[in-house]
Design an enzyme around this catalytic site. Structure first.
Site, PDB file in Angstrom:
ATOM      1  N   ASP A 108      -2.358 -18.449  -1.037  1.00 27.03           N
ATOM      2  CA  ASP A 108      -3.170 -19.071  -1.749  1.00 27.03           C
ATOM      3  C   ASP A 108      -3.949 -20.287  -1.139  1.00 27.03           C
ATOM      4  O   ASP A 108      -5.053 -20.393  -1.401  1.00 27.03           O
ATOM      5  CB  ASP A 108      -2.592 -19.390  -3.241  1.00 27.03           C
ATOM      6  N   ASP A 119     -12.063 -10.023   4.068  1.00 28.60           N
ATOM      7  CA  ASP A 119     -13.457 -10.218   3.700  1.00 28.60           C
ATOM      8  C   ASP A 119     -13.843 -11.443   3.333  1.00 28.60           C
ATOM      9  O   ASP A 119     -15.051 -12.035   3.694  1.00 28.60           O
ATOM     10  CB  ASP A 119     -13.194  -9.723   1.949  1.00 28.60           C
ATOM     11  N   ASP A 152      -5.884  -7.652   3.927  1.00 27.47           N
ATOM     12  CA  ASP A 152      -7.198  -6.778   3.473  1.00 27.47           C
ATOM     13  C   ASP A 152      -8.267  -8.086   2.536  1.00 27.47           C
ATOM     14  O   ASP A 152      -9.346  -8.271   2.810  1.00 27.47           O
ATOM     15  CB  ASP A 152      -6.913  -6.106   2.269  1.00 27.47           C
ATOM     16  N   TYR A 171       0.834  -1.223  -0.021  1.00 29.80           N
ATOM     17  CA  TYR A 171       0.020   0.088   0.012  1.00 29.80           C
ATOM     18  C   TYR A 171       0.926   1.447  -0.112  1.00 29.80           C
ATOM     19  O   TYR A 171       0.476   2.388  -0.619  1.00 29.80           O
ATOM     20  CB  TYR A 171      -1.019   0.113   1.205  1.00 29.80           C
ATOM     21  N   LYS A 192       3.318 -15.234   0.768  1.00 35.07           N
ATOM     22  CA  LYS A 192       3.992 -15.946  -0.405  1.00 35.07           C
ATOM     23  C   LYS A 192       5.174 -15.925  -0.541  1.00 35.07           C
ATOM     24  O   LYS A 192       6.031 -15.493  -1.255  1.00 35.07           O
ATOM     25  CB  LYS A 192       3.405 -15.049  -1.344  1.00 35.07           C
TER      26      LYS A 192
HETATM   27  C1  IPM Z   1     -10.465  -1.819   3.891  1.00 34.83           C
HETATM   28  C2  IPM Z   1     -10.636  -1.475   2.618  1.00 34.83           C
HETATM   29  C3  IPM Z   1      -9.386  -0.424   2.424  1.00 34.83           C
HETATM   30  C4  IPM Z   1      -8.204  -1.110   2.197  1.00 34.83           C
HETATM   31  C5  IPM Z   1      -9.544   0.422   1.195  1.00 34.83           C
HETATM   32  C6  IPM Z   1     -11.047   1.406   1.369  1.00 34.83           C
HETATM   33  C7  IPM Z   1      -8.656   1.609   1.227  1.00 34.83           C
HETATM   34  O1  IPM Z   1     -10.782  -2.337   1.734  1.00 34.83           O
HETATM   35  O2  IPM Z   1     -10.274  -1.275   4.968  1.00 34.83           O
HETATM   36  O3  IPM Z   1     -10.285  -3.226   4.008  1.00 34.83           O
HETATM   37  O4  IPM Z   1      -7.907  -1.857   1.148  1.00 34.83           O
HETATM   38  O5  IPM Z   1      -7.331  -1.186   3.269  1.00 34.83           O
HETATM   39 MG    MG Z   2     -10.871  -4.284   2.329  1.00 38.55          MG
END
Ligand code: IPM
Ligand code: MG
Length: 370
Positions: free
Chosen positions: A229, A257, A253, A145, A196
Site C-alpha cells: 500500500d 498498470d 498486476d 490467481y 503485505k
Molecule cells: C494482465 C491482465 C491479466 C492479468 C488479465 C487479462 C487476466 O490484467 O496481463 O495484466 O490479470 O494477469
Molecule cells: Mg493487468
C-alpha cells in the site's frame, strides 16, 4: 544460416489483432535488417477462439506455442464473452492465462519509462518524472490467481460465498526473486520487493525468501522491502527513486498498470513473460510478448489503437527471445524518434492512427541502419 526463429502470433480480440499487425510489420522488417531469420504462424486466442472452437485457448494453440521460440499476443476479452460462465480454474475461463500456465512463463518483465516527448502528457512536473525508468518483475504463474480451492457456494442462509486463496511455495518465490536480482544487475542494481507481510502469511514467506536470496546470492544488489500500500504511494510520488519492483502475481498486476503513468499512457507499455530469468546474451525460448494494455472494445475497429506497446514488445522479443539486443535498441530509438516528431496516437492526445505510427516507425528503422 541457422534455423529460423519460430514466432506464433495470437491477435486475440478487439484492438489485439490491430496492434499485432503493427508488431509483425516491425518484426519482419527488423529481422530483415539485422539478418535474423523468422517464421511466423498465426492463430486464435480468447473470444476469437471461443467463437470458432468453443474454448478460449485450444490444445492445438498450446502445442504450437510450446514449439515456438516466441509468442506475440495482442489482447484478449470483451463484453461479448463476459457472460460466459464456466466452472473451474481461471485457465478454463481465460485463454491467455491458460497459455501462461501451460508455458510456465512465471517471469513477467514489465518496463515503463518516461519518454522525453511525452513528459507533458503525464500528470507529473517535468523534474519529477524526467528520467524515470522502472521495471516490474511480476511473478506470473502462482499466488491468488491459481491457489486452490477457489470457487463459489451458496450458504444455508442464501448468501453466496466466493473465495480464492493466496499461496506461495518457497521455490516459486526463490526463482522469481532471482529474476528480479538478475534484471537489476543489468540495470541500476536496486530491487524493491513489495508485499503485505504485515497481514498475509504468503507475504511473510515472500519477504523472508526474497531477503535470503538477496543476502546469499546477490550481495551486490541493494534490496529493500516495502508494504504494497505504501509502495503505491511512494512509486507514484517519486518514480525516479525506483529501479526494479519485484511483486507477486496480484500486486505485480496492480503496480504494472500504475507505472504506465510515467509513460503517459497504458498503450506505451510492453511486456515479456519468460519461463526463465533473462540474462544478456542468453536467449530464452518460449516467451510470451504482449502489450500490457487490454483489448479496448470501446475503440476497436477504428484503426486508432496505439501500437507502440506491441512494437516495444517486439523489441523485447528480439532482446530476450533472439539474443539481439542491438535490434531491440534500434526499435526503441525509432519509437523515440517518432514521438519526437510529434506523431502521437489519440491516447496521448494526438490524431495519428495505428497505421501512420507503424509506418513512421518502419521509416525511422530504415533510416537508422541504412
Ligand atoms: C494482465 C491482465 C491479466 C492479468 C488479465 C487479462 C487476466 O490484467 O496481463 O495484466 O490479470 O494477469
Ligand atoms: Mg493487468
Amino acid at each position: 544460416m541457422s534455423a529460423p526463429f519460430k514466432v506464433l502470433a495470437l491477435g486475440g480480440d478487439h484492438i489485439g489483432p490491430e496492434v499485432v499487425v503493427s508488431g509483425l510489420a516491425v518484426l519482419r522488417q527488423v529481422a530483415d535488417q539485422f539478418g535474423v531469420a523468422v517464421e511466423v504462424d498465426e492463430d486464435l486466442l480468447g473470444g476469437a477462439s471461443w467463437d470458432v472452437h468453443g474454448t478460449f485457448c485450444t490444445d492445438a494453440v498450446v502445442a504450437k506455442a510450446r514449439a515456438a521460440d516466441a509468442i506475440l499476443v495482442g489482447a484478449v476479452g470483451g463484453p461479448e464473452w463476459d457472460g460466459i460462465r464456466i466452472d473451474g480454474p481461471i485457465t478454463e475461463t481465460d485463454g491467455l492465462t491458460r497459455l501462461r500456465i501451460e508455458l510456465d512463463v512465471y517471469n513477467a518483465l514489465r518496463p515503463a519509462r518516461a519518454w522525453s516527448a511525452l513528459l507533458p502528457r503525464t500528470p507529473y512536473r517535468h523534474e519529477v518524472v524526467d528520467g524515470a525508468d522502472l521495471l516490474v518483475v511480476r511473478e506470473n504463474s502462482g499466488g491468488i490467481y491459481y491457489g486452490e480451492p477457489r470457487g463459489r457456494e451458496v450458504l444455508s442462509d442464501g448468501q453466496v460465498r466466493a473465495f480464492e486463496i493466496s499461496e506461495y511455495r518457497t521455490q516459486e518465490i526463490e526463482r522469481i526473486a532471482r529474476c528480479a536480482f538478475e534484471a537489476a544487475r543489468g540495470r541500476r542494481g536496486h530491487v524493491t520487493s513489495l508485499d503485505k507481510s504485515n497481514v498475509m502469511e504468503s507475504g511473510k514467506l515472500w519477504r523472508e525468501t526474497v531477503e535470503r536470496i538477496g543476502r546469499d546470492e546477490y550481495p551486490d544488489i541493494e534490496l529493500r522491502h516495502l508494504l504494497m500500500d505504501y509502495a503505491l504511494f511512494a512509486v507514484a510520488r517519486a518514480p525516479r527513486d525506483f529501479d526494479v519492483l519485484l511483486a507477486d502475481n496480484l500486486f505485480g498486476d496492480l503496480v504494472s498498470d500504475l507505472i504506465a503513468v510515467v509513460s503517459g499512457s497504458l498503450g506505451m507499455l510492453p511486456s515479456a513473460t519468460l519461463p526463465a530469468a533473462a540474462k544478456a546474451g542468453h536467449p530464452v525460448k518460449g516467451g510470451l510478448y504482449e502489450p500490457t494494455h487490454g483489448s479496448a472494445p470501446d475503440i476497436s475497429g477504428q484503426g486508432i489503437a496505439n501500437p507502440i506497446g506491441t512494437i516495444l514488445s517486439v523489441a523485447m522479443m528480439f532482446e530476450h527471445g533472439f539474443g539481439q539486443a542491438l535490434a531491440a535498441r534500434a526499435i526503441e530509438r525509432a519509437v523515440d524518434g517518432v514521438l519526437n516528431e510529434g506523431l502521437l496516437p489519440p491516447d496521448l492526445g494526438g490524431v495519428a492512427d495505428t497505421a501512420a505510427i507503424t509506418q513512421a516507425v518502419l521509416r525511422r528503422l530504415r533510416q537508422d541502419t541504412s
